[in-house]
Design a protein around this motif. Structure first.
Motif, mmCIF file in Angstrom:
data_model
loop_
_atom_site.group_PDB
_atom_site.id
_atom_site.type_symbol
_atom_site.label_atom_id
_atom_site.label_comp_id
_atom_site.label_asym_id
_atom_site.label_seq_id
_atom_site.Cartn_x
_atom_site.Cartn_y
_atom_site.Cartn_z
ATOM 1 N N THR A 4 -31.112 96.647 50.196
ATOM 2 C CA THR A 4 -30.733 97.895 50.844
ATOM 3 C C THR A 4 -30.642 97.653 52.345
ATOM 4 O O THR A 4 -31.552 97.074 52.941
ATOM 5 C CB THR A 4 -31.762 98.993 50.552
ATOM 6 O OG1 THR A 4 -31.783 99.252 49.149
ATOM 7 C CG2 THR A 4 -31.423 100.280 51.293
ATOM 8 N N ASP A 38 -27.035 99.064 48.478
ATOM 9 C CA ASP A 38 -26.719 100.357 49.045
ATOM 10 C C ASP A 38 -27.032 100.331 50.535
ATOM 11 O O ASP A 38 -27.629 99.373 51.056
ATOM 12 C CB ASP A 38 -27.458 101.492 48.335
ATOM 13 C CG ASP A 38 -28.969 101.294 48.285
ATOM 14 O OD1 ASP A 38 -29.463 100.276 48.820
ATOM 15 O OD2 ASP A 38 -29.670 102.149 47.712
ATOM 16 N N ARG A 205 -33.183 105.804 46.030
ATOM 17 C CA ARG A 205 -33.243 104.499 45.362
ATOM 18 C C ARG A 205 -32.938 104.645 43.871
ATOM 19 O O ARG A 205 -32.202 103.844 43.289
ATOM 20 C CB ARG A 205 -34.621 103.858 45.580
ATOM 21 C CG ARG A 205 -34.770 102.450 44.991
ATOM 22 C CD ARG A 205 -33.671 101.515 45.442
ATOM 23 N NE ARG A 205 -33.642 101.336 46.869
ATOM 24 C CZ ARG A 205 -34.317 100.396 47.546
ATOM 25 N NH1 ARG A 205 -35.073 99.541 46.905
ATOM 26 N NH2 ARG A 205 -34.198 100.305 48.855
ATOM 27 N N THR A 208 -29.184 105.255 43.387
ATOM 28 C CA THR A 208 -28.416 104.007 43.449
ATOM 29 C C THR A 208 -28.485 103.257 42.127
ATOM 30 O O THR A 208 -27.471 102.743 41.640
ATOM 31 C CB THR A 208 -28.943 103.107 44.579
ATOM 32 O OG1 THR A 208 -28.713 103.743 45.841
ATOM 33 C CG2 THR A 208 -28.248 101.751 44.577
ATOM 34 N N GLU A 285 -40.045 98.470 51.108
ATOM 35 C CA GLU A 285 -39.253 97.339 50.625
ATOM 36 C C GLU A 285 -40.152 96.199 50.162
ATOM 37 O O GLU A 285 -39.865 95.539 49.160
ATOM 38 C CB GLU A 285 -38.294 96.861 51.715
ATOM 39 C CG GLU A 285 -37.115 97.777 51.935
ATOM 40 C CD GLU A 285 -36.253 97.917 50.694
ATOM 41 O OE1 GLU A 285 -35.984 96.898 50.016
ATOM 42 O OE2 GLU A 285 -35.842 99.058 50.391
#
Length: 331
Positions: A4, A38, A205, A208, A285
């Motif tokens: 991402t 994304d 998230r 996506t 992340e």
């Protein structure tokens, strides 16, 4: 592995050959399009139709957040994987009250089970949380199985989360923040600001990941399908918010990585500053890229992959191959 791309600085986003070019006060950077899953935009970013066409061709979802970290909306490219058969099964499970109630109950079961896992994790580390655990377990075991409507399920979940959010003051004892109930629009204190920001990131998230499956994000079960928004991502995110958003919050606040200086007040709203948002995103992340041993698959998978696996399980349920059971974390 695709990632991402988070854009905090203002500037311009455009196509350059086979890369995404980001021009900002931080300089010019190029990202190979094949490396991106994304893009999440926080800054004031200019873009054009050429870029949107490029994103659509490469199946990249674009999410927009406002200046203060509030979710605004998403550019959801034309679906490449939508299956008419799956969409019909989704609609069938929504229109049939019994089928819808069954799936909605599963999402609440998963949410409450993961909430309880989080509380037990911290109780095993010396936090006195038995009263909250007993209250939520009672709702999950004694009332949830007998709910006769989606509205009852939503009420049970709301009550459970009320106990859960109250427990934050015990888990974060000694931190400079206190939560006095959940407030969303606007968040009234720093902990509510962190909860809202984290939840929004989990929603996007999951959205996506839905794009990469045969599922249609507009047909949800716990959250009513309507004319205005995506709902399936909200359903699935209920399972993952305790695992992702809340654990990140406890880490950042508990380890004093985020403090009072990372927030600002705008009228009745308390909002996370950019530096705090950057810290949150990094921690999230890191969490998503962490791997664990998946009991059913008997191999290590990342938490990022786990979201897609959950959606595949839902697909199998819809077509009658396998009864859906929500993921419950084990620590």
């Amino acid at each position: 592995m695709q990632k991402t791309l988070y854009l905090f600085a203002s500037g311009r986003l455009k196509r350059k050959d086979n890369t995404i070019c980001v021009e900002s006060e931080e300089g010019t950077k190029y990202f190979p399009v094949t490396s991106l899953r994304d893009i999440v935009v926080f800054g004031e970013v200019d873009l054009n139709k050429k870029l949107l066409e490029f994103l659509q061709e490469n199946e990249i979802v674009l999410h927009f957040f406002g200046h203060y970290g509030n979710y605004v909306g998403s550019f959801y490219p034309r679906e490449h994987y939508n299956s008419g058969y799956i969409i019909l099964r989704q609609a069938e499970h929504y229109l049939d009250p019994g089928l819808r109630l069954n799936l909605a109950r599963k999402f609440v079961e998963g949410a409450l089970s993961n909430i309880l896992q989080v509380l037990r994790y911290y109780q095993n580390r010396g936090k006195e949380l038995s009263a909250y655990i007993e209250a939520i377990a009672s709702l999950a075991e004694e009332r949830l199985p007998f709910c006769g409507s989606v509205e009852e399920l939503m009420a049970i979940e709301g009550n459970a989360r009320g106990y859960y959010y109250d427990s934050f003051n015990i888990i974060l004892e000694g931190a400079p923040f206190v939560i006095k109930g959940r407030s969303k629009r606007p968040p009234a204190d720093p902990l509510n600001a962190l909860i809202s920001f984290g939840n929004s990131l989990v929603y996007t998230r999951v959205l996506t990941e839905i794009y990469k499956t045969h599922l249609d994000p507009r047909i949800g079960y716990l959250h009513a399908t309507n004319f205005r928004r995506f709902t399936l991502n909200l359903d699935v995110a209920e399972i993952f918010k305790p695992i992702f958003a809340d654990r990140v919050l406890f880490t950042l606040v508990g380890k004093k990585m985020i403090g009072p200086g990372d927030f600002e007040r705008h009228g009745a709203a308390v909002l996370l500053k950019e530096a705090g948002r950057r810290l949150y995103v990094k921690e999230l992340e890191d969490k998503l890229q962490t791997t664990f041993h998946h009991r059913r698959l008997k191999r290590n998978v990342s938490y990022q992959t786990l979201i897609r696996l959950e959606l595949y399980k839902l697909e199998k349920h819809l077509i009658g191959e396998e009864t859906y059971e929500p993921f419950v974390s084990r620590w």
